[in-house]
Motif scaffolding. Structure first.
Motif, PDB file in Angstrom:
ATOM      1  N   UNK A   1      -6.615  12.561   0.243  1.00 44.42           N
ATOM      2  CA  UNK A   1      -7.032  11.281  -0.312  1.00 44.42           C
ATOM      3  C   UNK A   1      -7.863  11.382  -1.571  1.00 44.42           C
ATOM      4  N   UNK A   2      -7.761  12.491  -2.289  1.00 39.95           N
ATOM      5  CA  UNK A   2      -8.586  12.730  -3.469  1.00 39.95           C
ATOM      6  C   UNK A   2      -8.015  12.065  -4.729  1.00 39.95           C
ATOM      7  N   UNK A   3      -6.719  11.798  -4.760  1.00 47.29           N
ATOM      8  CA  UNK A   3      -6.107  11.216  -5.952  1.00 47.29           C
ATOM      9  C   UNK A   3      -6.694   9.834  -6.247  1.00 47.29           C
ATOM     10  N   UNK A   4      -6.989   9.552  -7.519  1.00 41.41           N
ATOM     11  CA  UNK A   4      -7.504   8.225  -7.861  1.00 41.41           C
ATOM     12  C   UNK A   4      -6.433   7.150  -7.626  1.00 41.41           C
ATOM     13  N   UNK A   5      -6.865   5.961  -7.297  1.00 37.29           N
ATOM     14  CA  UNK A   5      -6.022   4.785  -7.032  1.00 37.29           C
ATOM     15  C   UNK A   5      -5.179   4.926  -5.775  1.00 37.29           C
ATOM     16  N   UNK A   6      -5.473   5.896  -4.954  1.00 40.53           N
ATOM     17  CA  UNK A   6      -4.763   6.060  -3.689  1.00 40.53           C
ATOM     18  C   UNK A   6      -5.468   5.206  -2.646  1.00 40.53           C
ATOM     19  N   UNK A   7      -4.776   4.225  -2.048  1.00 40.80           N
ATOM     20  CA  UNK A   7      -5.446   3.340  -1.094  1.00 40.80           C
ATOM     21  C   UNK A   7      -5.944   4.047   0.171  1.00 40.80           C
ATOM     22  N   UNK A   8      -5.240   5.086   0.589  1.00 41.69           N
ATOM     23  CA  UNK A   8      -5.616   5.841   1.789  1.00 41.69           C
ATOM     24  C   UNK A   8      -4.944   7.203   1.708  1.00 41.69           C
ATOM     25  N   UNK A   9      -5.441   8.182   2.452  1.00 32.80           N
ATOM     26  CA  UNK A   9      -4.744   9.477   2.480  1.00 32.80           C
ATOM     27  C   UNK A   9      -3.298   9.305   2.931  1.00 32.80           C
ATOM     28  N   UNK A  10      -2.427  10.103   2.368  1.00 33.70           N
ATOM     29  CA  UNK A  10      -1.002  10.022   2.662  1.00 33.70           C
ATOM     30  C   UNK A  10      -0.683  10.924   3.851  1.00 33.70           C
ATOM     31  N   UNK A  11       0.074  10.428   4.838  1.00 29.66           N
ATOM     32  CA  UNK A  11       0.476  11.305   5.952  1.00 29.66           C
ATOM     33  C   UNK A  11       1.333  12.472   5.439  1.00 29.66           C
ATOM     34  N   UNK A  12       1.118  13.639   6.011  1.00 25.25           N
ATOM     35  CA  UNK A  12       1.795  14.846   5.542  1.00 25.25           C
ATOM     36  C   UNK A  12       3.314  14.720   5.606  1.00 25.25           C
ATOM     37  N   UNK A  13       3.857  14.194   6.707  1.00 27.52           N
ATOM     38  CA  UNK A  13       5.316  14.098   6.822  1.00 27.52           C
ATOM     39  C   UNK A  13       5.904  13.146   5.783  1.00 27.52           C
TER      40      UNK A  13
ATOM     41  N   UNK B   1       0.837  -1.212   0.000  1.00 27.05           N
ATOM     42  CA  UNK B   1       0.000   0.000   0.000  1.00 27.05           C
ATOM     43  C   UNK B   1       0.870   1.259   0.000  1.00 27.05           C
ATOM     44  N   UNK B   2       2.005   1.204   0.680  1.00 25.27           N
ATOM     45  CA  UNK B   2       2.909   2.358   0.705  1.00 25.27           C
ATOM     46  C   UNK B   2       3.509   2.576  -0.683  1.00 25.27           C
ATOM     47  N   UNK B   3       3.939   1.472  -1.317  1.00 25.28           N
ATOM     48  CA  UNK B   3       4.471   1.595  -2.673  1.00 25.28           C
ATOM     49  C   UNK B   3       3.409   2.146  -3.622  1.00 25.28           C
ATOM     50  N   UNK B   4       2.195   1.641  -3.520  1.00 31.29           N
ATOM     51  CA  UNK B   4       1.123   2.115  -4.390  1.00 31.29           C
ATOM     52  C   UNK B   4       0.884   3.608  -4.180  1.00 31.29           C
ATOM     53  N   UNK B   5       0.803   4.026  -2.932  1.00 28.33           N
ATOM     54  CA  UNK B   5       0.580   5.447  -2.641  1.00 28.33           C
ATOM     55  C   UNK B   5       1.715   6.310  -3.184  1.00 28.33           C
ATOM     56  N   UNK B   6       2.943   5.872  -2.983  1.00 23.75           N
ATOM     57  CA  UNK B   6       4.094   6.658  -3.426  1.00 23.75           C
ATOM     58  C   UNK B   6       4.116   6.793  -4.947  1.00 23.75           C
ATOM     59  N   UNK B   7       3.820   5.711  -5.648  1.00 27.19           N
ATOM     60  CA  UNK B   7       3.850   5.792  -7.105  1.00 27.19           C
ATOM     61  C   UNK B   7       2.629   6.520  -7.663  1.00 27.19           C
ATOM     62  N   UNK B   8       1.505   6.491  -6.959  1.00 29.13           N
ATOM     63  CA  UNK B   8       0.349   7.294  -7.372  1.00 29.13           C
ATOM     64  C   UNK B   8       0.687   8.780  -7.226  1.00 29.13           C
ATOM     65  N   UNK B   9       1.333   9.141  -6.143  1.00 24.61           N
ATOM     66  CA  UNK B   9       1.752  10.540  -5.953  1.00 24.61           C
ATOM     67  C   UNK B   9       2.744  10.933  -7.050  1.00 24.61           C
ATOM     68  N   UNK B  10       3.698  10.063  -7.370  1.00 27.08           N
ATOM     69  CA  UNK B  10       4.660  10.351  -8.431  1.00 27.08           C
ATOM     70  C   UNK B  10       3.952  10.536  -9.773  1.00 27.08           C
ATOM     71  N   UNK B  11       2.981   9.688 -10.058  1.00 30.27           N
ATOM     72  CA  UNK B  11       2.213   9.820 -11.303  1.00 30.27           C
ATOM     73  C   UNK B  11       1.416  11.122 -11.316  1.00 30.27           C
ATOM     74  N   UNK B  12       0.876  11.509 -10.169  1.00 29.66           N
ATOM     75  CA  UNK B  12       0.124  12.769 -10.090  1.00 29.66           C
ATOM     76  C   UNK B  12       1.037  13.955 -10.361  1.00 29.66           C
ATOM     77  N   UNK B  13       2.261  13.900  -9.849  1.00 28.84           N
ATOM     78  CA  UNK B  13       3.225  14.973 -10.117  1.00 28.84           C
ATOM     79  C   UNK B  13       3.514  15.038 -11.614  1.00 28.84           C
ATOM     80  N   UNK B  14       3.630  13.894 -12.262  1.00 24.88           N
ATOM     81  CA  UNK B  14       3.905  13.872 -13.705  1.00 24.88           C
ATOM     82  C   UNK B  14       2.723  14.415 -14.506  1.00 24.88           C
TER      83      UNK B  14
END
Length: 145
Positions: A97-109, A39-52
């Motif tokens: 937690x608005x990004x699609x395919x994000x399993x859960x909201x990402x902690x701010x830190x 789930x952490x890997x999925x969240x991190x790569x979803x955030x990376x894709x959102x940045x792209x």
């Protein structure tokens, strides 16, 4: 030569995929998140894709703003400082937690650590080592293809 809009978009996507992907894969095990590793890997790569994806929109906005500058380009430090507005937008979407395919909201830190490390890594490679394997990159307006 000043990088063209197409060249900047190509370079952004290439570096986020290559450098951002490697840094994300290396950084995920040390992120301060209490969740299953997949789930952490999925969240991190979803955030990376959102940045792209959102980055293409940012490039269009930056291109518009550059038209009012005399030399039609940003100073190098502006390229680094663009992490602030882009980070605020993607951070808001990831933490809420608005990004699609994000399993859960990402902690701010965790988001801040991941985003800053990847952003600085991509910026450093774009302004240094990238010019070695892509010698003609600069003369083609930043285009890779």
């Amino acid at each position: 030569m000043v990088p063209t809009l197409c060249g900047r978009i190509q370079t952004r996507l290439f570096l986020l995929a290559l450098v951002g992907g490697v840094l994300t894969a290396l950084l995920v095990p040390v992120l301060p998140v209490d969740a299953p590793r997949p789930a952490i890997y999925q969240s991190a790569f979803v955030v990376l894709a959102a940045v792209a994806v959102l980055g293409v929109g940012w490039e269009l906005l930056y291109h518009l703003l550059m038209q009012w500058r005399w030399e039609k380009d940003w100073p190098t430090m502006f390229g680094l400082l663009t992490l602030v507005p882009e980070g605020l937008l993607v951070g808001f979407l990831a933490v809420s937690g608005v990004l699609p395919w994000l399993p859960a909201p990402v902690p701010l830190d965790a988001f801040v650590l991941h985003f800053v490390v990847v952003w600085i890594g991509v910026w450093l490679v774009a302004n240094g080592p990238m010019r070695v394997p892509f010698i003609r990159w600069r003369f083609r307006g930043g285009r890779l293809m």
